[in-house]
Design a protein around this motif. Sequence first.
Motif, PDB file in Angstrom:
ATOM      1  N   CYS A 117     -18.527  27.219  14.545  1.00  0.00           N
ATOM      2  CA  CYS A 117     -19.255  27.685  13.345  1.00  0.00           C
ATOM      3  C   CYS A 117     -19.423  29.200  13.379  1.00  0.00           C
ATOM      4  O   CYS A 117     -19.240  29.878  12.363  1.00  0.00           O
ATOM      5  N   GLU A 118     -19.764  29.692  14.556  1.00  0.00           N
ATOM      6  CA  GLU A 118     -19.967  31.129  14.717  1.00  0.00           C
ATOM      7  C   GLU A 118     -18.664  31.883  14.456  1.00  0.00           C
ATOM      8  O   GLU A 118     -18.652  32.901  13.762  1.00  0.00           O
ATOM      9  N   SER A 121     -17.836  31.748  10.717  1.00  0.00           N
ATOM     10  CA  SER A 121     -18.732  32.631   9.996  1.00  0.00           C
ATOM     11  C   SER A 121     -18.289  34.098  10.132  1.00  0.00           C
ATOM     12  O   SER A 121     -18.255  34.848   9.155  1.00  0.00           O
ATOM     13  N   LYS A 122     -17.921  34.489  11.356  1.00  0.00           N
ATOM     14  CA  LYS A 122     -17.417  35.858  11.599  1.00  0.00           C
ATOM     15  C   LYS A 122     -16.132  36.109  10.826  1.00  0.00           C
ATOM     16  O   LYS A 122     -15.948  37.169  10.226  1.00  0.00           O
ATOM     17  N   PHE A 124     -15.125  34.739   8.124  1.00  0.00           N
ATOM     18  CA  PHE A 124     -15.389  34.824   6.685  1.00  0.00           C
ATOM     19  C   PHE A 124     -15.891  36.213   6.290  1.00  0.00           C
ATOM     20  O   PHE A 124     -15.846  36.575   5.109  1.00  0.00           O
ATOM     21  N   SER A 125     -16.404  36.973   7.245  1.00  0.00           N
ATOM     22  CA  SER A 125     -16.813  38.338   6.923  1.00  0.00           C
ATOM     23  C   SER A 125     -15.613  39.277   6.961  1.00  0.00           C
ATOM     24  O   SER A 125     -15.689  40.417   6.531  1.00  0.00           O
ATOM     25  N   ARG A 130     -11.754  31.081   1.896  1.00  0.00           N
ATOM     26  CA  ARG A 130     -12.844  30.169   2.265  1.00  0.00           C
ATOM     27  C   ARG A 130     -12.364  28.733   2.251  1.00  0.00           C
ATOM     28  O   ARG A 130     -12.541  28.022   1.264  1.00  0.00           O
ATOM     29  N   CYS A 160     -25.189  24.428  10.498  1.00  0.00           N
ATOM     30  CA  CYS A 160     -24.000  24.958   9.817  1.00  0.00           C
ATOM     31  C   CYS A 160     -24.429  25.748   8.587  1.00  0.00           C
ATOM     32  O   CYS A 160     -23.960  26.862   8.337  1.00  0.00           O
ATOM     33  N   ARG A 161     -25.350  25.137   7.838  1.00  0.00           N
ATOM     34  CA  ARG A 161     -25.766  25.740   6.573  1.00  0.00           C
ATOM     35  C   ARG A 161     -26.693  26.916   6.788  1.00  0.00           C
ATOM     36  O   ARG A 161     -26.489  27.999   6.233  1.00  0.00           O
ATOM     37  N   TYR A 164     -25.453  29.446  10.245  1.00  0.00           N
ATOM     38  CA  TYR A 164     -24.129  30.077  10.143  1.00  0.00           C
ATOM     39  C   TYR A 164     -23.703  30.352   8.710  1.00  0.00           C
ATOM     40  O   TYR A 164     -22.645  30.951   8.481  1.00  0.00           O
ATOM     41  N   GLY A 165     -24.469  29.905   7.733  1.00  0.00           N
ATOM     42  CA  GLY A 165     -24.138  30.175   6.328  1.00  0.00           C
ATOM     43  C   GLY A 165     -22.852  29.516   5.866  1.00  0.00           C
ATOM     44  O   GLY A 165     -22.159  30.045   4.998  1.00  0.00           O
ATOM     45  N   LEU A 166     -22.506  28.370   6.445  1.00  0.00           N
ATOM     46  CA  LEU A 166     -21.262  27.689   6.075  1.00  0.00           C
ATOM     47  C   LEU A 166     -21.539  26.603   5.032  1.00  0.00           C
ATOM     48  O   LEU A 166     -22.468  25.813   5.184  1.00  0.00           O
TER      49      LEU A 166
END
Length: 233
Positions: A117-118, A121-122, A124-125, A130, A160-161, A164-166
């Motif tokens: 997840c981490e 998330s990284k 995606f930046s 997506r 996750c949500r 990690y903002g997923l």
Amino acid sequence: MMPPPAASLTPSSPSGLDAVEHEIAHACRDARRDRAEVTLVAVSKTFDADAIKPVIAQGQRVFGENRVQEAKGKWPELTAATPGIALHLIGPLQSNKVKEAVALFDTIHSVDRDSLCEALSKEFSRQPRRPELFVQINTGEEPQKAGIAPADADAFIARCRETYGLAITGLMCIPPVDETPAPHFALTAKIAARNGLTKLSMGMSADFATAIAFGATHVRVGSAIFGTRPKPV
Ligand SMILES: *Cc1c(COP(=O)(O)O)cnc(C)c1O
């Protein structure tokens, strides 16, 4: 020693896809479900481009692979030749392959740990893509199998949500080979429902009709379409 037979030598029966489509339609009718609710993910792992092309020619557009490297080797050329192909990663994802996976796949079925997840998330930046994300549930609690234990699922989906903002949209499961799959499909559907998840990736060649009865929105079917794989993967 004899070299292993190339996957391309396994005939990809043009009727494999037709037969699977027929059975999906039948299972949808039995379950009073709309055929459009079920996405057929044609699992092309171990099969090379020459075996995949006839299935694309028959109109199939959604394909599944279990290894990033293998997919990277054969798919860019195929997707360039045919617009509208969607690729699904159905196998475990190593954190060091996240960059390539995000670039290549439209859906990832195998989110199964915090470190992944981490890494997602990284990534995606860094890139705008997506892929849709499913959490894999290890419904049989098999030590050799990836996935989150059912008892840990709610907390993991929440992390996750929130942590990690997923955006998680669904769950995936692979029932133990030696058990009747229905209770595993039912458990996965129950965990999804209480977490507000509408997508269910469950059902393979041997049990996709049962999975549809239990609400599958994505069935992952390999050998029934492409023929027997040279070796189990
Ligand atoms: C290989 C594989 C499938 C397809 O299996 P078949 O029995 O050939 O239909 C489905 N899901 C996953 C995760 C796989 O690795």
